[in-house]
Design a protein around this motif. Structure first.
Motif, PDB file in Angstrom:
ATOM      1  N   ALA A  98      26.925  25.396  14.900  1.00  0.00           N
ATOM      2  CA  ALA A  98      25.443  25.555  13.926  1.00  0.00           C
ATOM      3  C   ALA A  98      24.134  25.226  14.747  1.00  0.00           C
ATOM      4  N   ILE A  99      24.221  24.243  15.117  1.00  0.00           N
ATOM      5  CA  ILE A  99      22.941  23.666  16.016  1.00  0.00           C
ATOM      6  C   ILE A  99      22.380  24.924  16.953  1.00  0.00           C
ATOM      7  N   VAL A 100      23.628  25.377  17.834  1.00  0.00           N
ATOM      8  CA  VAL A 100      23.215  26.579  18.721  1.00  0.00           C
ATOM      9  C   VAL A 100      22.394  27.444  18.316  1.00  0.00           C
ATOM     10  N   ILE A 101      22.901  28.248  17.265  1.00  0.00           N
ATOM     11  CA  ILE A 101      22.603  29.436  16.505  1.00  0.00           C
ATOM     12  C   ILE A 101      20.875  29.142  15.995  1.00  0.00           C
ATOM     13  N   LYS A 102      20.854  28.056  15.573  1.00  0.00           N
ATOM     14  CA  LYS A 102      19.509  27.397  15.073  1.00  0.00           C
ATOM     15  C   LYS A 102      18.487  27.130  15.975  1.00  0.00           C
ATOM     16  N   ASN A 103      18.687  26.722  17.244  1.00  0.00           N
ATOM     17  CA  ASN A 103      17.978  26.491  18.359  1.00  0.00           C
ATOM     18  C   ASN A 103      17.592  27.846  18.846  1.00  0.00           C
ATOM     19  N   ALA A 104      18.761  28.572  18.956  1.00  0.00           N
ATOM     20  CA  ALA A 104      18.507  30.136  19.542  1.00  0.00           C
ATOM     21  C   ALA A 104      17.332  30.776  18.898  1.00  0.00           C
ATOM     22  N   ARG A 105      17.689  30.758  17.437  1.00  0.00           N
ATOM     23  CA  ARG A 105      16.319  31.759  16.847  1.00  0.00           C
ATOM     24  C   ARG A 105      15.275  30.907  16.784  1.00  0.00           C
ATOM     25  N   GLN A 106      15.126  29.580  16.572  1.00  0.00           N
ATOM     26  CA  GLN A 106      13.970  28.973  16.642  1.00  0.00           C
ATOM     27  C   GLN A 106      13.114  29.236  17.952  1.00  0.00           C
ATOM     28  N   MET A 107      13.826  29.484  19.062  1.00  0.00           N
ATOM     29  CA  MET A 107      13.177  29.888  20.207  1.00  0.00           C
ATOM     30  C   MET A 107      12.742  31.352  20.345  1.00  0.00           C
ATOM     31  N   GLY A 108      13.369  32.002  19.177  1.00  0.00           N
ATOM     32  CA  GLY A 108      12.676  33.389  19.154  1.00  0.00           C
ATOM     33  C   GLY A 108      13.767  34.523  19.765  1.00  0.00           C
ATOM     34  N   LEU A 109      14.969  33.908  20.242  1.00  0.00           N
ATOM     35  CA  LEU A 109      15.857  34.639  20.946  1.00  0.00           C
ATOM     36  C   LEU A 109      16.482  35.798  19.799  1.00  0.00           C
ATOM     37  N   THR A 110      16.446  36.990  19.845  1.00  0.00           N
ATOM     38  CA  THR A 110      16.936  37.706  19.003  1.00  0.00           C
ATOM     39  C   THR A 110      18.172  38.562  19.509  1.00  0.00           C
ATOM     40  N   ILE A 111      18.588  38.311  20.551  1.00  0.00           N
ATOM     41  CA  ILE A 111      20.100  38.833  21.142  1.00  0.00           C
ATOM     42  C   ILE A 111      21.315  38.555  20.386  1.00  0.00           C
ATOM     43  N   PRO A 112      22.104  39.431  20.289  1.00  0.00           N
ATOM     44  CA  PRO A 112      23.355  39.156  19.103  1.00  0.00           C
ATOM     45  C   PRO A 112      23.975  37.916  19.815  1.00  0.00           C
ATOM     46  N   ILE A 113      24.411  36.843  18.891  1.00  0.00           N
ATOM     47  CA  ILE A 113      25.283  35.859  18.997  1.00  0.00           C
ATOM     48  C   ILE A 113      26.587  35.880  18.812  1.00  0.00           C
ATOM     49  N   PHE A 114      27.659  35.621  19.470  1.00  0.00           N
ATOM     50  CA  PHE A 114      28.913  35.751  19.107  1.00  0.00           C
ATOM     51  C   PHE A 114      29.343  34.346  19.090  1.00  0.00           C
ATOM     52  N   GLN A 115      30.422  33.948  18.282  1.00  0.00           N
ATOM     53  CA  GLN A 115      31.026  32.766  18.234  1.00  0.00           C
ATOM     54  C   GLN A 115      32.558  32.864  18.105  1.00  0.00           C
ATOM     55  N   SER A 116      33.006  31.893  18.486  1.00  0.00           N
ATOM     56  CA  SER A 116      34.838  32.050  18.480  1.00  0.00           C
ATOM     57  C   SER A 116      35.242  31.947  17.040  1.00  0.00           C
ATOM     58  N   HIS A 117      36.412  31.944  16.771  1.00  0.00           N
ATOM     59  CA  HIS A 117      37.303  32.082  15.587  1.00  0.00           C
ATOM     60  C   HIS A 117      37.087  30.549  15.008  1.00  0.00           C
ATOM     61  N   GLY A 118      36.616  29.692  15.593  1.00  0.00           N
ATOM     62  CA  GLY A 118      36.223  28.424  15.142  1.00  0.00           C
ATOM     63  C   GLY A 118      35.203  28.412  14.160  1.00  0.00           C
ATOM     64  N   PHE A 119      34.412  29.415  14.089  1.00  0.00           N
ATOM     65  CA  PHE A 119      33.232  29.541  13.112  1.00  0.00           C
ATOM     66  C   PHE A 119      33.761  29.817  11.658  1.00  0.00           C
ATOM     67  N   GLY A 120      35.016  30.116  11.550  1.00  0.00           N
ATOM     68  CA  GLY A 120      35.407  30.552  10.382  1.00  0.00           C
ATOM     69  C   GLY A 120      35.495  29.345   9.149  1.00  0.00           C
ATOM     70  N   ASN A 121      34.296  28.649   9.037  1.00  0.00           N
ATOM     71  CA  ASN A 121      34.200  27.779   8.042  1.00  0.00           C
ATOM     72  C   ASN A 121      32.882  27.998   7.071  1.00  0.00           C
ATOM     73  N   ILE A 122      32.705  28.398   6.284  1.00  0.00           N
ATOM     74  CA  ILE A 122      31.535  28.522   5.292  1.00  0.00           C
ATOM     75  C   ILE A 122      30.552  27.597   5.649  1.00  0.00           C
ATOM     76  N   LYS A 123      31.044  26.216   5.694  1.00  0.00           N
ATOM     77  CA  LYS A 123      30.010  24.933   5.807  1.00  0.00           C
ATOM     78  C   LYS A 123      28.946  25.193   6.862  1.00  0.00           C
ATOM     79  N   TYR A 124      29.623  25.873   8.015  1.00  0.00           N
ATOM     80  CA  TYR A 124      28.603  25.842   9.061  1.00  0.00           C
ATOM     81  C   TYR A 124      27.782  27.286   9.004  1.00  0.00           C
ATOM     82  N   VAL A 125      28.063  27.895   8.013  1.00  0.00           N
ATOM     83  CA  VAL A 125      26.845  28.896   7.808  1.00  0.00           C
ATOM     84  C   VAL A 125      26.027  28.248   6.901  1.00  0.00           C
TER      85      VAL A 125
END
Lengths: 296, 381
Positions: free
Chosen positions: B230-257
């Protein structure tokens, strides 16, 4: 591009730095009055963050943070009264073992109360994606909050220790406990107060960094290791030095990523800690002569 | 005093003699799960799921009239603890089968122990290495990470992405994912420009993301199961990176969203269909299983289901079905039954085991999902 990258890494370093520094400050206060490292300091940070998240469910953010800081201060005071106060001239080793025990106790307690979930406070301003753009370099507003709060804590602490009676008594206690007691300073109360104060500072740090790092029952240990590293690096007992050292370590870690694989980041901070302990145990800003007079 | 001692001894003997008699009518199943610690979001729902299922099975009279006794060991995601628990469960508790561990690193450490102890191991961890090469007694219920990688690369091809940056955590799961990404990239025409590993307990990843930004890639793939994802996507978007971000199937927990908030919007990741059970068409063969598990779990624990609890659900279901189909509680025979099991509908997909495939799932078990308005949704093609 090069310049922009340089500043972006610098910002990353400052982010790490404020996190480390705000934890590091807490170590110094207790060290100053008791001469020990409180290994439960990271747990105070965790408690602050967790309590604030819980309170925020029904209180506005500033009140929730204030409440969390007060509650953690009370817990810090109670811990000192229950575990440390009644000891007669405890050895350094015994105190360390006690604080490690306390840290495990708090962690397991937090697991029982809050469960294993990851929590966080909302961003103080903006949200998860907002950032201020300073000429191409982007900074999350929360990082500025952390730096600001860190600065305020240090300034207030310095004023407190220099200009208030209580602060002076605590310093007297730090300089020579027996002499302070002879002068009529209630040294035991000073120790309790140092726990209350460092718990409060830890809790405040925990609230401010929570949106950046997230809070979980077990984050205390990781934060404490970094906080401890910067406390040593700056020179034990000096809060201002801890902040400086925090930024130095954060920036070093961040720039190490520029040139080295990121996997080495933590190895670098531990290597710096070890090198420091070998070469200059009094810390970057510490006094070698003063260091010799201390037990630890 | 003497009388008291005598009574105590008698009571002990009585207790000892009763215990085996009780055990004869039960099936003892061990579980090694990371209920606490850094992978607790895997282990906690898994343990809750197993407790719920066992309660339910026993309320309905057990499996073939035999009550199930569940022994859950909390490994805290530590491979060392997993090893000692595995030995304890096999040698001392003499369990019929072991469900878990939750993480790939732990499973790899106890693979041989289960094999030597001739005890069925149904792992809830994702790494392909668990079942490849095949070990006689070791099975796993989550989809293979190679299939997750294939689905991600197929999606990238559709989006015209060829140059990517990879971030992964220094855990068994992160390492296995990184290896699969690097192995499968060339055959899908994907170039990995940068591959970086970070500490699983990282609290901020701005510098790592800066490095990715400097590498000028078209997409980021992050492979981890910790809060760091969750930290990775936050930091990427804060930095203004707009490219698509893919995550593994480990992202399948709504708590991370929830943890990543606005930054999670638009993240693309492969996952089982449990997360989007209510949006599936009624014709989907998995729909009934998914909805019943979701309903039961959410009613009992008042929290959202995650795919990880589903992996434990599938493991228990496989075991239950296999014991019923075999008719006897015999490790050897039940193992053979599992190995030849076909068409078992689980939460992760439809399992078709064979002597060479101890996972039984293919790439179709994954659906590409995204995050829309803070919720999981099927990615529009």
């Amino acid at each position: 591009m090069f310049l922009e990258l340089f500043f972006q890494y610098l910002v990353a370093g400052l982010t790490y730095g404020t996190i480390y520094a705000s934890v590091g400050i807490g170590f110094n206060i207790i060290y100053n009055t008791t001469g020990i490292i409180n290994f439960a300091q990271g747990e105070f940070v965790m408690l602050g963050g967790m309590t604030a998240v819980t309170l925020h469910a029904f209180l506005p953010l500033p009140l929730a943070i204030l409440g969390a800081v007060l509650i953690t201060m009370i817990i810090g005071g109670l811990i000192e009264v229950a575990f440390i106060r009644w000891l007669v001239k405890p050895s350094v080793l015994r105190m360390i073992v006690i604080t490690i025990g306390i840290s495990i106790l708090i962690r397991e307690g937090a697991l029982a109360v809050w469960g294993e979930g990851v929590r966080s406070l909302p961003y103080f301003t903006g949200n998860e994606v907002s950032a201020l753009s300073l000429g191409g370099v982007r900074v999350s507003p929360q990082v500025l909050w952390s730096i600001g709060v860190c600065t305020v804590i240090v300034v207030l602490l310095n004023l407190f220790f220099k200009f208030t009676m209580l602060g002076r008594e605590m310093r007297a206690c730090a300089a020579n406990r027996e002499a302070a007691a002879l002068c009529g300073i209630p040294t035991r109360n000073m120790v309790t107060f140092s726990f209350v104060l460092s718990a409060g500072i830890g809790a405040l740090a925990g609230c401010v960094v929570s949106p950046i790092t997230y809070t979980q029952y077990n984050v205390g240990t990781g934060l404490a290791i970094k906080g401890f590293t910067v406390a040593i690096l700056g020179g034990l007992g000096n809060s201002m030095a801890a902040v400086g050292a925090g930024f130095i370590l954060g920036i070093l870690e961040s720039f190490s990523i520029w040139v080295l694989p990121t996997a080495y980041k933590d190895a670098i901070s531990i290597a710096i800690l070890l090198a420091m302990l070998f070469i200059r145990p009094s810390g970057l800003f510490g006094n070698k002569e003063a260091m010799r007079l201390k037990d630890f | 005093m003497k009388v008291l001692k005598l009574i105590a001894v008698a009571a002990c003997i009585l207790a000892l003699s009763v215990a085996p008699a009780m055990a004869a009518g039960t099936i003892k199943i061990g579980a090694i799960l990371a209920v606490t610690g850094p992978a607790s979001f895997l282990g906690a729902p898994e343990a809750k799921t197993l407790e719920m299922m066992v309660e339910d099975i026993n309320a309905k009279g057990g499996i073939d009239g035999k009550k199930v006794e569940l022994v859950i060991k909390d490994s805290g995601a530590s491979p060392e603890k997993a090893v000692s628990f595995a030995k304890q469960l096999i040698d001392e508790d003499k369990v019929f089968a072991i469900i878990g561990p939750s993480t790939s690193g732990e499973t790899m450490k106890i693979k041989d122990i289960a094999e030597q102890g001739k005890t069925i191991l149904l792992s809830c961890a994702a790494a392909e290495a668990i079942v490849n090469p095949v070990a006689k007694y070791v099975f796993k219920t989550p989809q293979k990470d190679s299939d997750a990688v294939i689905r991600i690369f197929q999606q990238m091809k559709k989006m015209g992405i060829t140059k990517i940056g990879v971030l992964s955590s220094n855990t068994g799961f992160g390492g296995a994912g990184k290896a699969q990404l690097e192995k499968l990239a060339p055959e899908h025409g994907i170039q990995i420009v940068l591959s970086e590993v970070y500490n699983s307990s990282a609290t901020d990843l701005t510098a790592e993301v800066t490095k990715i930004k400097a590498a000028n890639v078209q997409a980021i793939v992050n492979w981890s199961i910790e809060p760091a994802q969750a930290i990775v996507i936050k930091n990427a978007r804060q930095m203004g990176l707009t490219i698509p971000i893919f995550q593994s199937h480990g992202f399948g927990n709504i708590k991370y969203v929830q943890a990543a908030g606005a930054a999670a919007e638009g993240v693309i990741f492969p996952a089982g269909r449990l997360l989007v059970a209510d949006t599936l068409s009624d014709k989907n063969p998995q729909k009934k299983v998914l909805e019943s598990y979701k309903k039961e779990y959410e009613a009992k624990y008042k929290e959202d289901v995650s795919t990880f609890g589903g992996h434990a659900y599938d493991a228990m279901k496989i075991l239950q079905q296999a014991i019923m189909a075999t008719g006897v509680v015999d490790k050897e025979k039940v193992r053979t039954t599992i190995e030849n099991m076909k068409g078992l509908v689980g939460t992760a997909g439809i399992f078709n085991f064979s002597p060479t495939d101890h996972n039984g799932l293919d790439a179709n078990a994954f659906e590409m999902l995204t995050v829309k308005d803070g919720k999981f949704a099927v990615l529009e093609k």
